[in-house]
Motif scaffolding. Sequence first.
Motif, PDB file in Angstrom:
ATOM      1  N   ASP A  29       0.851   3.006  -3.303  1.00  0.00           N
ATOM      2  CA  ASP A  29      -0.356   3.756  -3.639  1.00  0.00           C
ATOM      3  C   ASP A  29      -0.368   5.098  -2.915  1.00  0.00           C
ATOM      4  O   ASP A  29      -0.719   6.126  -3.488  1.00  0.00           O
ATOM      5  N   SER A  59       0.666  -0.966  -7.989  1.00  0.00           N
ATOM      6  CA  SER A  59      -0.347  -1.068  -6.936  1.00  0.00           C
ATOM      7  C   SER A  59      -0.284  -2.425  -6.253  1.00  0.00           C
ATOM      8  O   SER A  59       0.381  -3.358  -6.726  1.00  0.00           O
ATOM      9  N   THR A 119       0.816  -1.205   0.000  1.00  0.00           N
ATOM     10  CA  THR A 119       0.000   0.000   0.000  1.00  0.00           C
ATOM     11  C   THR A 119       0.851   1.257   0.000  1.00  0.00           C
ATOM     12  O   THR A 119       0.417   2.297  -0.467  1.00  0.00           O
TER      13      THR A 119
END
Length: 257
Positions: free
Chosen positions: A12, A79, A9
């Motif tokens: 992102d 991602s 994460t």
Amino acid sequence: MLYFLVIFTRYDIMLKIKGKGNKKMSEMNYNNILENLKKLLDSLKLFPTEEMKKEIYQNNKRLGKFCGKNNWTIPLTLSGEENQELISILEEENSKKLDKLFIEHLTRNEEENLKVIKMNFRNSEITKRYIKPYNQAFRAYNKQMYLSAVMILIAIFEGIISYYMFNNKNETCVPNNVNSYLNKKYTDKNLFVTYQNKETMKSFIDSLFETVNFENVDNIQPFNRHLIMHGRNLNKIGKKEVLQMFSALDNLLMLIN
């Protein structure tokens, strides 16, 4: 599983912050980010066991070699979902699917991820002397002059390495200098994603700078620095190779910073 999701994460989050024009983000220490994640996971009792660490380490090394030998570094903007797809591709060792994943990632949505890479380069303190040729490479890429773009990007790539990674003046071999630099700088195998980028870069450079016997070049993969700069197999260089160099430069700056 949550451990992987938290680690992935971070890409992102970084992409969204960079997209808002935060110049400082491109200069942040990635290791600090990972250290904070480690503390969070430890406090939640979700930090991996020693056995899990060993497995992650081996998988990262395997993934790095697979991507590098296929002339890719892993885009920093990937991602979490794409990372999961990458793991599946690794299990198959399918180089065509690897090309498809990374090319689509870098070119989708009007090349938004490639624009992030471009912004990272322009915002870095390391790259000031290379802004003009880097812009020329982008113009060549946009005009589908892929060979010209690749030759410029390889020159920039090699220039940055010689400025920042050559610690031994008597050692002129690029892979040896890069391996020495990265092994000294990144010793913590628990910084999993950084370790993954390190192993990928080492494998990528080994492939790009592979020694060539010019009397027998048929068995050498065409995306080779020596073949390109010595005028061999030039017709085999296309859009994919330009994207590979843009990604490699982005990874190189991250590892030096």
